[in-house]
Design a protein around this motif. Structure first.
Motif, PDB file in Angstrom:
ATOM      1  N   ILE A   5       0.817  -1.087   0.119  1.00 27.17           N
ATOM      2  CA  ILE A   5       0.034  -0.060   0.091  1.00 27.17           C
ATOM      3  C   ILE A   5       0.741   1.156  -0.177  1.00 27.17           C
ATOM      4  CG2 ILE A   5      -1.999  -1.070   0.947  1.00 27.17           C
ATOM      5  CD1 ILE A   5      -1.193   0.774   3.617  1.00 27.17           C
ATOM      6  N   GLY A   6       2.257   1.021   0.071  1.00 30.76           N
ATOM      7  CA  GLY A   6       3.079   2.125   0.035  1.00 30.76           C
ATOM      8  C   GLY A   6       3.436   2.907   1.419  1.00 30.76           C
ATOM      9  N   ALA A   7       3.234   2.198   2.275  1.00 28.01           N
ATOM     10  CA  ALA A   7       3.724   2.685   3.665  1.00 28.01           C
ATOM     11  C   ALA A   7       5.268   3.050   3.562  1.00 28.01           C
ATOM     12  CB  ALA A   7       3.832   1.792   4.657  1.00 28.01           C
ATOM     13  N   ALA A   8       5.725   4.258   4.141  1.00 28.82           N
ATOM     14  CA  ALA A   8       6.942   4.787   3.903  1.00 28.82           C
ATOM     15  C   ALA A   8       8.152   3.857   4.983  1.00 28.82           C
ATOM     16  CB  ALA A   8       7.079   6.180   4.433  1.00 28.82           C
ATOM     17  N   THR A   9       9.408   3.933   4.494  1.00 29.26           N
ATOM     18  CA  THR A   9      10.565   3.538   5.250  1.00 29.26           C
ATOM     19  C   THR A   9      11.011   4.664   5.987  1.00 29.26           C
ATOM     20  OG1 THR A   9      10.759   2.135   3.589  1.00 29.26           O
ATOM     21  CG2 THR A   9      12.357   1.961   5.201  1.00 29.26           C
ATOM     22  N   TYR A  10      11.125   5.738   5.413  1.00 28.15           N
ATOM     23  CA  TYR A  10      11.849   7.049   5.930  1.00 28.15           C
ATOM     24  C   TYR A  10      10.689   8.039   6.212  1.00 28.15           C
ATOM     25  CZ  TYR A  10      14.322  11.569   6.785  1.00 28.15           C
ATOM     26  OH  TYR A  10      14.711  12.612   7.358  1.00 28.15           O
ATOM     27  N   THR A  11      10.260   8.177   7.493  1.00 28.73           N
ATOM     28  CA  THR A  11       9.386   9.273   7.945  1.00 28.73           C
ATOM     29  C   THR A  11       9.984  10.207   9.058  1.00 28.73           C
ATOM     30  OG1 THR A  11       7.938   8.127   9.198  1.00 28.73           O
ATOM     31  CG2 THR A  11       7.091   8.548   6.753  1.00 28.73           C
ATOM     32  N   ALA A  12      10.469  11.240   9.023  1.00 29.54           N
ATOM     33  CA  ALA A  12      11.000  12.158  10.140  1.00 29.54           C
ATOM     34  C   ALA A  12      10.142  12.850  10.664  1.00 29.54           C
ATOM     35  CB  ALA A  12      12.212  13.021   9.629  1.00 29.54           C
ATOM     36  N   PHE A  13       8.698  12.362  10.890  1.00 28.38           N
ATOM     37  CA  PHE A  13       7.576  12.929  11.656  1.00 28.38           C
ATOM     38  C   PHE A  13       6.830  11.992  12.122  1.00 28.38           C
ATOM     39  CE2 PHE A  13       6.741  12.860   7.135  1.00 28.38           C
ATOM     40  CZ  PHE A  13       5.506  12.416   7.193  1.00 28.38           C
ATOM     41  N   LEU A  14       6.073  12.288  13.135  1.00 25.30           N
ATOM     42  CA  LEU A  14       5.172  11.491  13.664  1.00 25.30           C
ATOM     43  C   LEU A  14       3.617  11.671  13.028  1.00 25.30           C
ATOM     44  CD1 LEU A  14       6.178  11.510  17.595  1.00 25.30           C
ATOM     45  CD2 LEU A  14       6.558   9.807  15.605  1.00 25.30           C
ATOM     46  N   PRO A  15       2.969  10.532  12.629  1.00 23.78           N
ATOM     47  CA  PRO A  15       1.583  10.900  12.205  1.00 23.78           C
ATOM     48  C   PRO A  15       0.638  11.738  13.202  1.00 23.78           C
ATOM     49  CG  PRO A  15       1.803   8.488  12.727  1.00 23.78           C
ATOM     50  CD  PRO A  15       3.201   9.260  12.939  1.00 23.78           C
ATOM     51  N   GLN A  16       0.268  12.931  12.514  1.00 26.67           N
ATOM     52  CA  GLN A  16      -0.587  13.574  13.566  1.00 26.67           C
ATOM     53  C   GLN A  16      -2.059  13.132  13.256  1.00 26.67           C
ATOM     54  OE1 GLN A  16       0.634  17.651  12.390  1.00 26.67           O
ATOM     55  NE2 GLN A  16       2.237  17.360  13.995  1.00 26.67           N
ATOM     56  N   ASP A  17      -2.525  13.129  11.923  1.00 29.56           N
ATOM     57  CA  ASP A  17      -3.929  12.269  11.935  1.00 29.56           C
ATOM     58  C   ASP A  17      -3.853  11.100  11.230  1.00 29.56           C
ATOM     59  OD1 ASP A  17      -4.757  12.784   9.264  1.00 29.56           O
ATOM     60  OD2 ASP A  17      -4.384  14.905   9.552  1.00 29.56           O
ATOM     61  N   ILE A  18      -5.030  10.383  11.203  1.00 30.15           N
ATOM     62  CA  ILE A  18      -4.889   9.053  10.579  1.00 30.15           C
ATOM     63  C   ILE A  18      -5.198   8.869   9.263  1.00 30.15           C
ATOM     64  CG2 ILE A  18      -4.883   7.796  12.945  1.00 30.15           C
ATOM     65  CD1 ILE A  18      -8.186   7.212  12.192  1.00 30.15           C
ATOM     66  N   VAL A  19      -5.568   9.845   8.682  1.00 31.79           N
ATOM     67  CA  VAL A  19      -6.149   9.865   7.384  1.00 31.79           C
ATOM     68  C   VAL A  19      -5.168  10.567   6.175  1.00 31.79           C
ATOM     69  CG1 VAL A  19      -8.694   9.308   7.626  1.00 31.79           C
ATOM     70  CG2 VAL A  19      -7.867  11.673   7.773  1.00 31.79           C
ATOM     71  N   HIS A  20      -4.379  11.335   6.651  1.00 35.40           N
ATOM     72  CA  HIS A  20      -3.624  12.045   5.593  1.00 35.40           C
ATOM     73  C   HIS A  20      -2.053  11.643   5.826  1.00 35.40           C
ATOM     74  CE1 HIS A  20      -6.854  15.257   6.130  1.00 35.40           C
ATOM     75  NE2 HIS A  20      -7.009  14.643   5.078  1.00 35.40           N
ATOM     76  N   ASP A  21      -1.390  11.633   6.896  1.00 35.19           N
ATOM     77  CA  ASP A  21      -0.156  11.467   7.181  1.00 35.19           C
ATOM     78  C   ASP A  21       0.401  10.075   6.836  1.00 35.19           C
ATOM     79  OD1 ASP A  21       0.224  13.983   7.962  1.00 35.19           O
ATOM     80  OD2 ASP A  21       0.184  13.634   9.998  1.00 35.19           O
ATOM     81  N   ASP A  22       1.629  10.061   6.071  1.00 33.78           N
ATOM     82  CA  ASP A  22       2.313   8.715   6.032  1.00 33.78           C
ATOM     83  C   ASP A  22       2.741   8.219   7.062  1.00 33.78           C
ATOM     84  OD1 ASP A  22       1.659   9.329   3.230  1.00 33.78           O
ATOM     85  OD2 ASP A  22       3.852   9.161   2.549  1.00 33.78           O
ATOM     86  N   PHE A  23       3.075   7.017   7.281  1.00 38.36           N
ATOM     87  CA  PHE A  23       3.592   6.341   8.499  1.00 38.36           C
ATOM     88  C   PHE A  23       4.565   5.248   7.977  1.00 38.36           C
ATOM     89  CE2 PHE A  23       1.701   2.019   8.215  1.00 38.36           C
ATOM     90  CZ  PHE A  23       0.700   2.185   7.303  1.00 38.36           C
ATOM     91  N   SER A  24       5.429   4.872   9.037  1.00 37.27           N
ATOM     92  CA  SER A  24       6.113   3.712   8.949  1.00 37.27           C
ATOM     93  C   SER A  24       6.183   2.765  10.116  1.00 37.27           C
ATOM     94  CB  SER A  24       7.810   4.165   9.008  1.00 37.27           C
ATOM     95  OG  SER A  24       8.589   3.363   8.597  1.00 37.27           O
ATOM     96  N   VAL A  25       6.576   1.354   9.726  1.00 41.05           N
ATOM     97  CA  VAL A  25       6.225   0.620  10.916  1.00 41.05           C
ATOM     98  C   VAL A  25       7.569  -0.172  11.090  1.00 41.05           C
ATOM     99  CG1 VAL A  25       3.622   0.044  10.590  1.00 41.05           C
ATOM    100  CG2 VAL A  25       5.294  -1.119   9.073  1.00 41.05           C
ATOM    101  N   LEU A  26       7.768  -0.706  11.945  1.00 40.92           N
ATOM    102  CA  LEU A  26       9.015  -1.363  12.458  1.00 40.92           C
ATOM    103  C   LEU A  26       9.251  -2.636  11.515  1.00 40.92           C
ATOM    104  CD1 LEU A  26       8.881  -1.602  16.397  1.00 40.92           C
ATOM    105  CD2 LEU A  26      10.405  -0.835  15.079  1.00 40.92           C
ATOM    106  N   PRO A  27       8.546  -3.516  11.184  1.00 39.30           N
ATOM    107  CA  PRO A  27       8.927  -4.478  10.256  1.00 39.30           C
ATOM    108  C   PRO A  27       9.467  -3.871   9.005  1.00 39.30           C
ATOM    109  CG  PRO A  27       6.755  -4.956  11.053  1.00 39.30           C
ATOM    110  CD  PRO A  27       7.014  -3.579  11.314  1.00 39.30           C
ATOM    111  N   LEU A  28       8.933  -2.909   8.335  1.00 40.64           N
ATOM    112  CA  LEU A  28       9.549  -2.334   7.186  1.00 40.64           C
ATOM    113  C   LEU A  28      10.922  -1.670   7.533  1.00 40.64           C
ATOM    114  CD1 LEU A  28       6.893  -0.318   5.408  1.00 40.64           C
ATOM    115  CD2 LEU A  28       7.946  -2.246   4.630  1.00 40.64           C
ATOM    116  N   GLN A  29      10.984  -1.009   8.647  1.00 42.35           N
ATOM    117  CA  GLN A  29      12.362  -0.284   8.969  1.00 42.35           C
ATOM    118  C   GLN A  29      13.489  -1.517   9.079  1.00 42.35           C
ATOM    119  OE1 GLN A  29      12.259   3.441   9.516  1.00 42.35           O
ATOM    120  NE2 GLN A  29      14.309   2.406   8.685  1.00 42.35           N
ATOM    121  N   ILE A  30      13.058  -2.672   9.548  1.00 42.05           N
ATOM    122  CA  ILE A  30      13.863  -3.847   9.651  1.00 42.05           C
ATOM    123  C   ILE A  30      14.269  -4.341   8.430  1.00 42.05           C
ATOM    124  CG2 ILE A  30      14.075  -6.291  10.641  1.00 42.05           C
ATOM    125  CD1 ILE A  30      12.245  -5.085  13.069  1.00 42.05           C
TER     126      ILE A  30
END
Lengths: 302, 327
Positions: free
Chosen positions: A231-256
């Protein structure tokens, strides 16, 4: 759960081979084989964990947890992906538990045996075996594009809900089925409605089983990388998601996944450290499940 | 995870266009906004480290711009880019005409920049004392589809070499590196012998070659640079009379290491470029591309490519000042 039969009695039964040496030998051999299986599993796990901890432990510190990812391995941290993972798992639980338990209650308690029920049941069982990447592609088409949720936490959580929903449903059904028929009959005999029976008797009684299923499913969701990559979740995001419908996010498994793929050894160490953190989160979740299970099963008195 | 490419867009398109268009309601309720300060980058995992370095460096000066970088692969990245879902697409190959067409159909014009050059290293095991370089012909003998079953030892490649089994390691069939190598060496995209050990994770290839005396593999130069003591770098002879050349910063940059060096790109949508935040970031990225490339063990773009970058920047970077370009 009956713990009335003393173990001594059971053992003496097993030893009672009546002079059939072959049968006794087979019995012992089987016990050894099972023990070997256990040891192989445990040893593999222990060696794996040992290597990960040995390699990654030195990298786990407060800085690592509170820094954003970086292209220099020494500065790289998991702040955004850890927060993303926690958000994601919370949202996934929020969607999958009511949907999954609701479906299980309908199929077990309300739906009469019919072709429709068999159809639904077969499909759910099959869906549990579908590779998660397929749900990722579905999520990309349905949530990201058709519903225009972008590559947001909401889209990710809905996708993961699809991944684990069949498991939650099957586990909840199993737990409901384990409640003795007599409980239902007694409840109806006292004049309770179906709703009162479900809410007052069946759900509390099956809650420990449902919880176990839910936690196992959520643990799986926590470790998923493939559908989120799709779905295109990001690997690099230097911000925390502020809302759940607009902001990109990253997750641990992707980072690993990303760090293990880098050429630099230092990134591999960061990956091992991130695995340690992921495991810690998992263990916390499981501990919570054990605790809740213990509390709820104490309340059941038949 | 390159296996998503290809049929991914097919299914996703089917779901979005036919079945669920009615479900767009939530988007209407909570859509709009949130666009202003964010820049979305997706695409090749080869280019990812360079874009990550650029995003990180840009954040020092502009922490308010929310840049996210994903790596779903060159083709999967383009499939999102041409729909306007991302602003910048990382690519390890030039954009295809069909992709440009698709973008245009969605009202998106694209502009591309070379951000680095990636030399593919051909490596053997350090214990290999018989081979220092391979010609393109020999590489083809080893890797072409017909080699399956007939070329199984080093002696089969050159009669002077010992009878050591040839153990081959290379990227998986969905990766851009695989596509590039097969095209340049075997003359046809994706035409490769099937009996080699593939891995999407290049570190596995490093491990494979370093554990096999007869090992031979190819992958990005960065993976050799980080594992010099475990591998032996082979020169490649293009067969044009210049003799074998080993890849390093100089030989990749001046083009003497051929044919296994390729440019890697970012593509930017002109629509996004009309937003000051994007155009500023792209300016910063492209102007400092050399630095980011070298930092991530790639080689900086050639002089020609740098010149064309600068020219493109000059003509495109002012786009957002023209009121007509705004959308």
């Amino acid at each position: 759960m009956s713990n009335s039969s003393p173990p001594v009695y059971r053992n003496s039964l097993a030893e009672h081979s009546n002079g059939r040496p072959l049968a006794k030998f087979a019995s012992n051999a089987f016990a050894v084989a099972c023990a070997t299986c256990t040891i192989v599993c445990m040893a593999t796990l222990v060696v794996l964990l040992w290597k990960i901890f040995q390699f990654g432990w030195g990298r786990v510190n407060l800085d690592f947890i509170t820094s954003f990812p970086s292209s220099t391995a020494e500065n790289a941290g998991i702040k955004s992906s850890l927060v993303g993972s926690l958000y994601l798992i919370g949202l996934t639980a929020l969607f999958s538990v009511p949907l999954g338990v609701g479906t299980a209650i309908y199929l077990e308690e309300y739906c009469k045996p019919s072709r429709w029920r068999t159809f639904a049941q077969t499909n759910i069982a099959n869906l549990a075996g579908v590779p998660s990447i397929v749900y990722g592609i579905l999520g990309l088409g349905l949530f990201v594009r058709a519903m225009s949720l972008n590559r947001s936490l909401l889209a990710g959580a809905l996708t993961l809900t699809l991944v684990i929903l069949p498991i939650v449903i099957l586990a909840s059904q199993e737990a409901l089925r384990a409640v003795p028929k007599t409980i239902r009959q007694a409840s109806y005999a006292l004049g309770a409605t179906r709703w009162q029976t479900v809410w007052g008797q069946l759900l509390p009684a099956s809650l420990p089983g449902i919880l176990t299923g839910v936690i196992l499913a959520l643990s799986r969701a926590l470790g998923e990388a493939a559908p989120l990559l799709a779905i295109g979740a990001a690997t690099y995001t230097a911000f925390l998601p502020q809302d759940i419908v607009h902001d990109d996010f990253s997750v641990l498994p992707l980072q690993i996944y990303n760090w293990t793929d880098q050429p630099q050894e230092a990134f591999h160490q960061a990956a091992a450290a991130a695995i340690v953190v992921l495991l810690t989160v998992l263990i916390c979740m499981n501990a919570l499940a054990v605790f809740l299970r213990y509390r709820f099963s104490k309340r059941i008195q038949w | 995870m390159h296996f998503i490419r290809g049929w991914e867009s097919h299914f996703a398109g089917w779901f979005s266009s036919r079945l669920f268009s009615l479900l767009a309601l939530p988007a209407l309720l909570c859509g709009c906004g949130g666009q202003g300060e964010s820049i979305r980058i997706d695409g090749s995992s080869t280019v990812y480290p360079v874009s990550e370095a650029a995003a990180e460096a840009y954040r020092v000066e502009h922490p308010e711009i929310r840049i996210s970088v994903s790596q779903s692969g060159t083709s999967a990245g383009f499939s999102k880019f041409v729909k306007g879902e991302t602003d910048i697409s990382d690519a390890s190959r030039p954009i295809k005409d069909s992709e440009v067409e698709e973008a245009r159909a969605n009202g998106i014009e694209v502009v591309g920049f070379v951000v680095a050059q990636d030399g593919l290293a051909v490596v053997a095991n350090p214990e290999n004392d018989w081979c220092d370089s391979l010609t393109v012909e020999q590489l083809k003998t080893i890797w072409r589809p017909e080699a399956k079953g007939t070329v199984s030892t080093w002696q089969d490649v050159n009669p002077d070499w010992p009878d050591v089994p040839l153990k081959l390691y290379g990227p998986g069939t969905a990766s851009g590196t695989f596509e590039y190598f097969t095209q340049v060496i075997n003359g046809e995209k994706k035409a490769s012998r099937p009996d080699y050990t593939p891995s999407e994770n290049d570190n596995m290839l490093v491990r494979g070659v370093s554990n096999e005396k007869g090992g031979l593999g190819y992958f990005g130069y960065a993976y050799y640079a980080e594992n010099k003591e475990k591998l032996k770098l082979l020169g490649v002879d293009a067969g044009e009379g210049d003799g074998p050349v080993k890849p390093d910063e100089a030989s990749v940059k001046d083009g003497s290491y051929k044919p296994l060096a390729r440019p890697i790109f970012i593509y930017v949508s002109k629509k996004s470029l009309a937003r000051p935040a994007v155009s500023e970031f792209v300016n910063f990225y492209v102007e400092n591309a050399e630095k980011f490339a070298v930092q991530k063990l790639y080689v900086s773009p050639s002089q020609d490519e740098l010149a064309s970058n600068a020219e493109l920047l000059k003509s495109e970077a002012t786009a957002h000042l023209e009121p007509t370009a705004a959308n």
